[in-house]
Design an enzyme around this catalytic site. Structure first.
Site, PDB file in Angstrom:
ATOM      1  N   HIS A  82      41.881  -2.357 107.304  1.00 36.56           N
ATOM      2  CA  HIS A  82      42.202  -1.962 108.677  1.00 36.56           C
ATOM      3  C   HIS A  82      43.702  -2.053 108.900  1.00 36.56           C
ATOM      4  O   HIS A  82      44.340  -3.032 108.508  1.00 36.56           O
ATOM      5  CB  HIS A  82      41.491  -2.889 109.669  1.00 36.56           C
ATOM      6  CG  HIS A  82      41.786  -2.534 111.098  1.00 36.56           C
ATOM      7  ND1 HIS A  82      41.120  -1.537 111.761  1.00 36.56           N
ATOM      8  CD2 HIS A  82      42.701  -3.021 111.967  1.00 36.56           C
ATOM      9  CE1 HIS A  82      41.601  -1.425 112.978  1.00 36.56           C
ATOM     10  NE2 HIS A  82      42.567  -2.311 113.137  1.00 36.56           N
ATOM     11  N   ASP A 161      33.926  -4.676 123.471  1.00 38.86           N
ATOM     12  CA  ASP A 161      35.359  -4.519 123.202  1.00 38.86           C
ATOM     13  C   ASP A 161      35.881  -3.238 123.856  1.00 38.86           C
ATOM     14  O   ASP A 161      36.973  -3.229 124.429  1.00 38.86           O
ATOM     15  CB  ASP A 161      35.621  -4.492 121.695  1.00 38.86           C
ATOM     16  CG  ASP A 161      37.062  -4.105 121.407  1.00 38.86           C
ATOM     17  OD1 ASP A 161      37.954  -4.876 121.788  1.00 38.86           O
ATOM     18  OD2 ASP A 161      37.296  -3.018 120.844  1.00 38.86           O
ATOM     19  N   ARG A 168      41.829  -4.168 129.823  1.00 38.44           N
ATOM     20  CA  ARG A 168      43.123  -4.767 129.439  1.00 38.44           C
ATOM     21  C   ARG A 168      44.257  -3.757 129.607  1.00 38.44           C
ATOM     22  O   ARG A 168      45.362  -4.115 130.007  1.00 38.44           O
ATOM     23  CB  ARG A 168      43.058  -5.240 127.981  1.00 38.44           C
ATOM     24  CG  ARG A 168      42.245  -6.511 127.797  1.00 38.44           C
ATOM     25  CD  ARG A 168      41.919  -6.740 126.332  1.00 38.44           C
ATOM     26  NE  ARG A 168      43.095  -6.799 125.492  1.00 38.44           N
ATOM     27  CZ  ARG A 168      43.119  -6.496 124.197  1.00 38.44           C
ATOM     28  NH1 ARG A 168      42.018  -6.130 123.567  1.00 38.44           N
ATOM     29  NH2 ARG A 168      44.236  -6.579 123.516  1.00 38.44           N
ATOM     30  N   SER A 183      39.568  -8.387 119.253  1.00 35.46           N
ATOM     31  CA  SER A 183      39.189  -6.990 119.441  1.00 35.46           C
ATOM     32  C   SER A 183      39.087  -6.285 118.081  1.00 35.46           C
ATOM     33  O   SER A 183      38.084  -5.647 117.752  1.00 35.46           O
ATOM     34  CB  SER A 183      40.246  -6.313 120.330  1.00 35.46           C
ATOM     35  OG  SER A 183      40.169  -4.926 120.257  1.00 35.46           O
ATOM     36  N   LYS A 187      35.231  -5.310 115.643  1.00 35.21           N
ATOM     37  CA  LYS A 187      34.795  -4.026 115.101  1.00 35.21           C
ATOM     38  C   LYS A 187      34.611  -4.111 113.580  1.00 35.21           C
ATOM     39  O   LYS A 187      33.726  -3.485 113.015  1.00 35.21           O
ATOM     40  CB  LYS A 187      35.797  -2.930 115.478  1.00 35.21           C
ATOM     41  CG  LYS A 187      35.662  -2.575 116.965  1.00 35.21           C
ATOM     42  CD  LYS A 187      36.803  -1.733 117.479  1.00 35.21           C
ATOM     43  CE  LYS A 187      38.041  -2.535 117.681  1.00 35.21           C
ATOM     44  NZ  LYS A 187      39.039  -2.059 118.608  1.00 35.21           N
TER      45      LYS A 187
END
Ligand code: URA
Length: 433
Positions: A82, A161, A168, A183, A187
């Site tokens: 990621h 999220d 947010r 967050s 995922k």
């Protein structure tokens, strides 16, 4: 339990326990807890932070708010990767086929681009015929057959999220390290991987602007991964300028193919080889970085990585001929050069500005609903440290319209050309294990 008491507790600097966090996340996802109470809690978290245990509980609660993908039908250690997001970041497109060639299953769910950052799924969709939506069975089958499939994120992945991130965004609570870390990791945990390599970007095109902040975020995410039994490594890499030379969609596919062929941009290749090396260590194929790096360079040099890329594209309905005939990819109608006004060295290229310039040409989305033009984008002909002569092209704009003056002005603004040579660019700042 009452939300108001939990807001008070967090506001007073106390830690919330696992049951309290489950109550909050479950209640907010169902709509029982209103936005105004959740906003107050997020602001209390913003100012008071969270303990490691709170962060892990929040991550698990958000991951469990929707579908938890079970990848057990795929054999082997599933290693995910990621990036915290950047401009020209096509690393997933390169490392996926590389590690798959080493026998490591890549069962990847990727996102779309928004704002100045691009998304892997959009880039893949620029390949004629490529399908990013597969049934779960077809996804597992493709990974078992080719060791790689990349699909779009399921709509029901960590819905808590999604809802909290939107809140947010409008309550000035995005840039909180516990909230960013939980967050991202929620995922990753919901996507089902056994191990995760995180690429935390720093610089003008990234969330984190300093190495110190990036280290704290990286450490927080590695701790979450380890506490939830996912072997996790975080690399801190440069996003002071865009990664590689191409920014867009089809042109980023072209550049990724060049790297897989062994003829791509040197810096992009270095970062990709390093990310792939850590993935292969977590995938238990190699023990040391040096061993992994050497094998990965071989797999590129002997053409195996490119072959895997072709099979991967074909298995998802895409035209594999784009590899040998990149002209089959969408191409823009017009190409305009941005010309340097003076001699010197490129000292700075503001990655965020460049990302926005590409978006304005149509390569990205200002709003979620916007359509992307896969053919358009930018080629950076000069990067930080390069010598420039007045009159030379620093960047080429690939456009499907002729009125590009605004984009050209942004690119001029993004480039800083000075008479002195800047320090060498550092590509990898740290690795957190
Ligand atoms: N990316 C995410 O997924 N979440 C954040 O909070 C920030 C970046």
């Amino acid at each position: 339990m009452r939300m108001v008491d939990l807001i008070h507790k967090k506001r007073s600097g106390e830690a919330l326990n696992e049951q309290e966090i489950q109550f909050i996340v479950g209640g907010y996802t169902r709509g029982d807890i209103p936005d105004y109470q959740m906003s107050a809690l997020l602001m209390a978290i913003y100012f008071n932070g969270m303990t490691g245990e709170e962060i892990s509980s929040l991550t698990l609660a958000m991951a469990g708010s929707g579908e938890m993908i079970d990848l057990s039908a795929i054999s082997g250690v599933k290693v995910d990767k990621h990036s915290t997001g950047g401009v020209g970041d096509k690393i997933s497109l390169i490392v996926g086929p590389i590690v798959a060639s080493l026998g490591i299953p890549v069962a990847k769910m990727s996102g779309r681009g928004l704002g100045h950052t691009g998304g892997t799924v959009d880039k893949l969709e620029s390949i004629p015929g490529f399908q990013i939506e597969l049934t779960k069975e077809a996804f597992f089958e493709a990974v078992n057959a080719n060791k790689i499939a990349i699909v779009g994120q399921s709509g029901n992945l960590a819905p808590a999220d999604k809802k909290m991130y939107a809140l947010r965004d409008v309550t000035a609570t995005v840039d909180s390290i516990p909230l960013i870390a939980s967050s991202i990791m929620s995922k990753k945990i919901a996507s089902g991987a056994d191990a995760i390599v995180l690429d935390v970007k720093i610089g003008s095109g990234a969330f984190m602007k300093t190495v110190d902040d990036a280290r704290v975020l990286a450490r927080t995410m590695v701790n979450i991964g380890q506490s939830l039994n996912r072997n996790t490594i975080a690399m801190i890499t440069d996003m002071e300028q865009p990664l590689g030379r191409e920014i867009g969609n089809a042109n980023e596919i072209r550049e990724s193919i060049e790297v897989l062929r062994g003829t791509g941009d040197k810096e992009l290749t270095e970062v990709a080889v390093s990310v792939a090396s850590y993935m292969s260590i977590l995938g238990k194929v190699f023990e040391t970085f040096e061993e992994a790096q050497a094998a990965i360079r071989d797999i590129v040099a002997n053409g195996k990585a490119l072959e895997t890329f072709k099979r991967f594209v074909a298995s998802q309905g895409g035209d594999p001929n784009v590899v040998d005939h990149p002209e089959l990819l969408p191409t823009a109608q017009y190409h305009f050069d941005v010309i340097a006004a003076k001699d010197g060295f490129v000292n700075q290229i503001d990655a965020e500005q460049i990302g926005i310039a590409a978006m304005l040409l149509g390569a990205g989305r200002a709003k979620k609903e916007d359509q992307i033009d896969y053919a358009v984008g930018l080629t950076l002909n000069k990067k930080i440290g390069d010598i420039v002569k007045a009159g030379e092209s620093i960047c080429t704009m690939h456009a499907n319209r002729q009125d590009v003056a605004e984009v050209e002005a942004m690119i001029h603004e993004a480039y800083r050309i000075e008479s002195t040579k800047p320090a060498d660019v550092q590509l990898i700042y740290d690795v957190i294990v």
